[in-house]
Write a protein that holds these residues in place. Structure first.
Motif, short mmCIF file in Angstrom:
data_model
loop_
_atom_site.label_atom_id
_atom_site.label_comp_id
_atom_site.label_asym_id
_atom_site.label_seq_id
_atom_site.Cartn_x
_atom_site.Cartn_y
_atom_site.Cartn_z
N VAL A 1 0.79 -1.20 -0.01
CA VAL A 1 0.04 -0.06 0.00
C VAL A 1 0.96 1.52 0.01
CG1 VAL A 1 -1.82 1.35 1.24
CG2 VAL A 1 -1.80 -1.20 1.27
N PRO A 2 0.90 1.91 -1.09
CA PRO A 2 1.72 3.26 -1.10
C PRO A 2 1.41 4.18 -0.46
CG PRO A 2 0.48 3.16 -2.98
CD PRO A 2 -0.05 1.86 -2.44
N TYR A 3 0.74 4.26 0.83
CA TYR A 3 0.38 5.15 1.33
C TYR A 3 0.40 4.93 3.05
CZ TYR A 3 -2.40 5.70 -2.88
OH TYR A 3 -2.70 5.90 -4.08
N ALA A 4 0.31 5.84 3.87
CA ALA A 4 0.33 5.43 5.28
C ALA A 4 -0.87 4.83 5.97
CB ALA A 4 0.27 7.11 6.07
N PRO A 5 -0.67 4.08 6.81
CA PRO A 5 -1.85 3.49 7.63
C PRO A 5 -3.24 4.50 8.15
CG PRO A 5 0.11 2.87 8.56
CD PRO A 5 0.62 4.09 7.83
N GLY B 1 -5.56 5.39 6.03
CA GLY B 1 -6.33 5.84 4.97
C GLY B 1 -7.39 4.79 4.12
N ALA B 2 -7.99 5.19 3.22
CA ALA B 2 -9.25 4.40 2.43
C ALA B 2 -8.30 3.21 1.77
CB ALA B 2 -9.90 5.21 1.70
N ASN B 3 -7.37 3.36 1.22
CA ASN B 3 -6.67 2.39 0.59
C ASN B 3 -5.90 1.29 1.49
OD1 ASN B 3 -6.34 2.84 -2.57
ND2 ASN B 3 -6.21 4.76 -1.50
N ASP B 4 -5.58 1.74 2.69
CA ASP B 4 -5.19 0.94 3.73
C ASP B 4 -6.38 -0.07 4.38
OD1 ASP B 4 -2.92 0.07 5.74
OD2 ASP B 4 -4.45 0.95 7.22
N ILE B 5 -7.46 0.74 4.45
CA ILE B 5 -8.53 -0.15 5.19
C ILE B 5 -8.95 -0.92 4.11
CG2 ILE B 5 -11.10 0.45 5.84
CD1 ILE B 5 -10.19 3.21 6.91
N LEU B 6 -9.07 -0.67 2.80
CA LEU B 6 -9.22 -1.64 1.67
C LEU B 6 -8.26 -2.90 1.68
CD1 LEU B 6 -10.44 0.68 -1.27
CD2 LEU B 6 -11.70 -0.82 0.01
N ALA B 7 -6.94 -2.50 1.80
CA ALA B 7 -5.98 -3.52 1.75
C ALA B 7 -6.08 -4.55 2.87
CB ALA B 7 -4.78 -3.09 1.64
N ARG B 8 -6.38 -4.03 4.10
CA ARG B 8 -6.57 -4.94 5.35
C ARG B 8 -7.99 -5.81 5.09
NH1 ARG B 8 -2.56 -3.78 8.42
NH2 ARG B 8 -1.26 -1.83 7.89
N GLU C 1 1.72 -4.24 3.77
CA GLU C 1 2.85 -3.49 3.83
C GLU C 1 2.80 -2.07 3.47
OE1 GLU C 1 7.23 -4.16 1.88
OE2 GLU C 1 6.26 -5.98 2.62
N ASN C 2 2.95 -0.90 4.06
CA ASN C 2 2.81 0.29 3.86
C ASN C 2 3.92 0.81 3.50
OD1 ASN C 2 0.56 -0.42 6.47
ND2 ASN C 2 -0.38 1.21 4.91
N ARG C 3 4.13 1.50 2.38
CA ARG C 3 5.32 2.10 1.82
C ARG C 3 4.99 3.44 1.05
NH1 ARG C 3 9.97 -0.83 1.01
NH2 ARG C 3 9.91 -2.70 2.46
N PRO C 4 4.43 4.35 2.17
CA PRO C 4 4.11 5.51 1.67
C PRO C 4 5.33 6.64 1.32
CG PRO C 4 4.28 5.90 4.07
CD PRO C 4 4.68 4.33 3.77
N GLY C 5 5.09 7.67 0.65
CA GLY C 5 6.14 8.72 0.24
C GLY C 5 5.90 9.02 -1.41
N ALA C 6 6.39 10.28 -1.55
CA ALA C 6 6.42 10.87 -2.89
C ALA C 6 5.11 10.64 -3.81
CB ALA C 6 7.66 10.53 -3.46
N LEU D 1 1.69 -7.93 -4.39
CA LEU D 1 0.54 -7.00 -5.19
C LEU D 1 0.58 -5.81 -4.57
CD1 LEU D 1 -2.27 -9.96 -4.59
CD2 LEU D 1 -0.85 -9.57 -6.72
N LEU D 2 -0.15 -5.00 -5.46
CA LEU D 2 -0.17 -3.31 -5.06
C LEU D 2 -1.69 -2.98 -5.08
CD1 LEU D 2 1.15 -0.65 -5.18
CD2 LEU D 2 0.66 -0.32 -7.61
N VAL D 3 -1.99 -2.42 -3.96
CA VAL D 3 -3.29 -2.07 -3.58
C VAL D 3 -3.22 -0.55 -3.60
CG1 VAL D 3 -5.31 -1.74 -1.99
CG2 VAL D 3 -3.81 -4.00 -2.39
N ALA D 4 -3.48 0.29 -4.78
CA ALA D 4 -3.44 1.77 -4.78
C ALA D 4 -4.43 2.27 -5.55
CB ALA D 4 -2.29 2.00 -5.75
#
Length: 331
Positions: free
Chosen positions: A34-38, A40-47, A64-69, A88-91
């Motif tokens: 998940v390319p965002y911090a824990p 947020g909506a995408n993090d919730i969806l991924a979990r 696995e949260n990998r936020p930035g840029a 996999l990517l959840v974005a």
């Protein structure tokens, strides 16, 4: 006939290793980047989907949260992973179809480096103004903006909000000036406190401020009215049909991941999306359930990449060489 049969046999043989991998997949834990911090909506969806995939498929799907840029770092990490179904990517649409419009050089190519699996959900945008604003309708806002072309501005935290607002400028003949903020929450705060005239934000992020009367919704970009935003007409009702648009969140895999794995995963994700508990969670987040096929997801990407590139070009947004926020060129 003999030659044709031989060709078919060779083609089938070439698919056997991929098919074998797919039939045994997943036989090891799977990373959901998940390319965002824990939180947020995408993090919730991924979990949410990761938990259900774990239960259905018998292997851990680990977020696995990998936020930035602006989500570039995590997206690149997923794009560079081995195409074996274990990453996999959840974005959201931001790094996939909006970033290419405002960055000259990205460390990944959406078309070449990533394989679409399924769109999980879509979320419309809502036009919000301060709760004490004199603008009671969208028409009021547009009339003021046309009468005061240099006296209005909008807030946006990323290209996925900046470009839809620039599309509004282009279709409505307005000149709302761009003001950058760090995130949707900060943008909503700026609207509520009158720092900007308006903003196009995802409906979920502004819902609490709307309920408290701190912001007022004037229109939604959904194809239908939203229950949580009663009284807000759609853009189509306001004679802006090409502003019927939604951001989305989906699952992708590294390019080269065997098609049988992609198709099986898409089938599983679509089935999860139809589960009553999942539908309830998505709607509570102001998300529209989708659960698309791989081909449907691919068509969405192919449609939106040139759309937002053209909007950026017409808005005079100069593509950045780095991962910094996009800037408008002078004039």
């Amino acid at each position: 006939m003999r030659r044709r049969s031989l060709g078919h046999a060779l083609a089938a043989a070439a698919w056997l290793p991929a098919l074998a991998r797919a039939q045994g997949w997943p036989n090891r834990p799977v990373r959901l980047i998940v390319p965002y911090a824990p939180g947020g909506a995408n993090d919730i969806l991924a979990r949410l989907y990761g938990r259900r995939l774990t239960e259905r498929l018998g292997q851990p799907f680990l977020v696995e949260n990998r936020p930035g840029a602006q989500a570039i770092l995590g997206t690149e990490l997923a794009a560079r992973a081995a195409p074996d179904g274990r990453t996999l990517l959840v974005a959201a649409s931001g790094p996939l179809v909006f970033n290419p419009a405002v960055h000259e050089r990205l460390p990944y190519d959406t078309r070449k480096d990533l394989a679409p699996v399924s769109i999980l959900a879509a979320y419309p945008l809502v036009v919000v103004v301060p709760g004490d604003s004199p603008f009671r309708t969208f028409q009021d806002l547009m009339a003021f903006a046309r009468e005061h072309p240099d006296g209005t501005n909008y807030g946006a935290s990323a290209a996925s909000f900046q470009l839809p607002t620039e599309l509004l400028n282009q279709r409505a003949g307005t000149r709302f000036a761009y003001t950058a903020f760090d995130g949707s929450a900060e943008t909503v705060r700026a609207v509520a406190e009158g720092e900007v005239t308006m903003a196009l934000v995802d409906a979920g992020s502004a819902l609490a401020a709307h309920a408290a009367g701190r912001v007022r919704g004037l229109a939604v970009t959904a194809p239908h009215r939203l229950p949580a935003w009663r009284g807000c007409p759609t853009m189509a009702e306001l004679d802006y049909p090409d502003l019927t648009l939604r951001l989305w969140s989906g699952v992708l895999a590294p390019a080269g991941t065997p098609a049988p794995i992609l198709n099986r995963l898409a089938t599983e994700l679509a089935a999860i999306t139809r589960e009553p508990s999942v539908l309830e969670t998505l709607r509570a987040l102001s998300l529209d359930p989708i659960g698309s096929s791989t081909e449907e997801f691919r068509r969405v990407i192919e449609t939106e990449l040139p759309l937002w590139a053209e909007v950026a070009r017409q808005a005079g947004i100069r593509p950045e060489r780095s991962t910094a926020s996009p800037v408008r060129s002078p004039g």
